[in-house]
Write an enzyme that holds these catalytic residues in place. Structure first.
Site, PDB file in Angstrom:
ATOM      1  N   GLN A 143       9.863 -13.251   8.319  1.00  0.00           N
ATOM      2  CA  GLN A 143      10.016 -12.180   7.323  1.00  0.00           C
ATOM      3  C   GLN A 143      11.270 -11.344   7.586  1.00  0.00           C
ATOM      4  OE1 GLN A 143       7.615 -13.777   5.249  1.00  0.00           O
ATOM      5  NE2 GLN A 143       7.820 -11.702   4.467  1.00  0.00           N
ATOM      6  N   HIS A 199      14.538 -11.692   5.504  1.00  0.00           N
ATOM      7  CA  HIS A 199      14.739 -11.079   4.189  1.00  0.00           C
ATOM      8  C   HIS A 199      16.001 -10.217   4.162  1.00  0.00           C
ATOM      9  CE1 HIS A 199      11.537 -11.838   1.271  1.00  0.00           C
ATOM     10  NE2 HIS A 199      10.719 -12.009   2.300  1.00  0.00           N
ATOM     11  N   GLU A 205       3.512  -3.097   4.757  1.00  0.00           N
ATOM     12  CA  GLU A 205       3.363  -3.938   3.572  1.00  0.00           C
ATOM     13  C   GLU A 205       2.505  -5.168   3.858  1.00  0.00           C
ATOM     14  OE1 GLU A 205       6.383  -6.306   0.518  1.00  0.00           O
ATOM     15  OE2 GLU A 205       7.082  -5.714   2.502  1.00  0.00           O
ATOM     16  N   HIS A 206       2.935  -5.985   4.819  1.00  0.00           N
ATOM     17  CA  HIS A 206       2.192  -7.192   5.212  1.00  0.00           C
ATOM     18  C   HIS A 206       1.582  -6.966   6.585  1.00  0.00           C
ATOM     19  CE1 HIS A 206       5.792  -8.749   2.885  1.00  0.00           C
ATOM     20  NE2 HIS A 206       4.790  -9.184   2.138  1.00  0.00           N
ATOM     21  N   ASP A 247       3.675 -14.670  -0.166  1.00  0.00           N
ATOM     22  CA  ASP A 247       4.971 -14.493  -0.817  1.00  0.00           C
ATOM     23  C   ASP A 247       5.212 -15.512  -1.923  1.00  0.00           C
ATOM     24  OD1 ASP A 247       5.859 -12.291   0.522  1.00  0.00           O
ATOM     25  OD2 ASP A 247       7.259 -13.339   1.828  1.00  0.00           O
ATOM     26  N   HIS A 267      -8.342  28.519 -26.933  1.00  0.00           N
ATOM     27  CA  HIS A 267      -9.310  27.481 -26.588  1.00  0.00           C
ATOM     28  C   HIS A 267     -10.718  27.916 -26.996  1.00  0.00           C
ATOM     29  CE1 HIS A 267      -6.016  25.955 -24.169  1.00  0.00           C
ATOM     30  NE2 HIS A 267      -6.751  24.933 -23.747  1.00  0.00           N
TER      31      HIS A 267
END
Length: 427
Positions: free
Chosen positions: A250, A253, A318-319, A352, A412
């Protein structure tokens, strides 16, 4: 007590880098707002060396591209899209419209209405992220979005054929070869040739993420998906080779993609460090992965699973891969994550690319308050009310009037009192 065996960059350095990106994005969006298509074309030429007659692909161009896709590639994309569509459809089926009579004559309900138009960004560059077409375009279509447009940048002056094919198969109504800030702003703001959308979604680099942040409010967004984050939780039963492979896999990336290990075993931590150094000598993308590990890699040694959960939830990555003897302990106890990957038989790459869950997930701690992109993100849950009895309206009106006066809202109160006078005391 948790002990950091390795830490990444200081938070202050990261904030300074973010500030530079923010200013570039702000000025670029402003230029597109002022100059429209002309600015988009200039930016495309500058950053992508791309200056076609039209950024939007015609039906003929799309057909020509699709006809040249290798058969195996087409089958692989179909396999992934089938999985993603099936899971997205089950998610959609779980979202029910409701209507309930809460008291005699009072009917309340909600409906799940799709957003009318969505712009999807599919990253390109060094890694043409074909899978992002499935995750965004296809999921939006399953949700029922009427108009879905998709942008992806050219790669080395060429149209990324597999990405275009995936967009088309996912159901994109318009496809544009356009990247970066100019793509995000064009979809959100609109230009002479691109009608604006109601929502923009999809992953991307720091400039794409910052564009979404600055455009939010003018349009909806899915979430702020920044650089990929991967956390592995391991114990003495874990495989250091697998841990290293999954973190570095990862880290490729980008150079700002954090990778982390939380483990109850000092021996596993030490072996993983050695394995990472070993793999970086042969990994084809080591030029990127080595930087992400050096600058953003973290290893935390903890005493037990309970402490591992506590530290993992603080990171809110995230993961999160769970490579322990009892992965379900973390499923039962963790609360802050984008997606869990339970056991050694699965991994982040499955999520992914192909398995069916969505890969656009929260980063930078956003998992504390949101999940990732899913079919529900494209739906607005809107409420309605109906009172079918004048007697009930007058009854509710008395309460509404008193509560409105309590807050000094005379107008109101009068709305309520009008109904009391009109419908009250009727036999």
């Amino acid at each position: 007590m948790a002990v950091y065996l390795k830490q990444g960059k200081e938070a202050e350095d990261i904030r300074n880098e973010d500030a530079k990106v923010s200013e570039i994005v702000r000025s670029t969006i402003e230029k597109i707002e002022m100059e429209g298509d002309q600015a988009v074309r200039e930016l495309s030429q500058k950053f992508d060396k791309w200056n076609p007659e039209s950024f939007r692909l015609s039906a003929e161009q799309i057909d020509a591209i699709c006809s040249k896709i290798p058969e195996q590639t087409a089958k692989d994309i179909a396999f992934a899209q089938d999985n993603i569509r099936r899971f997205a459809q089950e998610q959609r089926n779980s979202m029910k419209d409701i209507e309930v009579e809460t008291m005699p004559g009072v009917i309340l309900g909600h409906k799940n209405i799709p957003v009318n138009s969505v712009g999807c960004y599919i990253p390109g560059g060094r890694y043409p992220m074909v899978a992002s077409a499935h995750m965004s375009v296809l999921t939006a279509k399953v949700a029922g979005v009427k108009r879905v447009i998709a942008c992806t940048p050219p790669i080395n002056g060429e149209i990324p054929a597999a990405t275009v094919y995936a967009m088309h198969q996912a159901g994109a109504d318009e496809i544009y070869i356009l990247g970066g800030i100019q793509a995000m702003a064009s979809m959100a703001v609109g230009t002479e040739s691109i009608a604006p959308v109601d929502m923009i979604v999809g992953p991307g680099n720091a400039f794409v993420a910052e564009s979404k942040r600055q455009l939010f409010g003018r349009v909806g967004i899915d979430l702020l998906a920044g650089p990929t984050e991967t956390l592995v939780v391991a114990d003495e039963t874990s495989d250091p080779e697998m841990i290293a492979t999954d973190i570095l896999g990862q880290g490729e990336h980008g150079p700002t993609s954090p990778g982390a290990l939380i483990t109850t075993s000092k021996e596993i931590a030490d072996q993983t460090l050695k394995e990472i150094e070993k793999q970086l000598k042969t990994l084809p993308t080591a030029d990127v992965a080595s930087v992400s590990w050096k600058d953003y890699g973290v290893i935390i040694l903890v005493d037990n699973e309970e402490e591992a959960v506590k530290e993992a939830d603080k990171m809110a990555f995230e993961h999160v891969e769970i490579l322990t003897k009892n992965p379900d302990y973390f499923l039962d106890n963790m609360t802050n994550y984008g997606c869990l990957f339970l056991g050694p038989e699965t991994n982040v790459a499955y999520g992914d690319k192909v398995i069916g869950t969505n890969h656009t997930l929260p980063t930078k701690g956003a998992a504390r308050y949101t999940g990732g992109l899913w079919v529900g993100k494209f739906l607005k849950t809107v409420t309605y009310q109906k009172v079918t009895s004048g007697e009930t309206s007058a009854h509710i009106g008395e309460y509404a009037a008193r509560l409105s006066k309590l807050e000094n809202f005379a107008g109101h109160a009068e709305q309520a009192l009008l109904r009391v006078r009109k419908y009250g005391n009727k036999v």
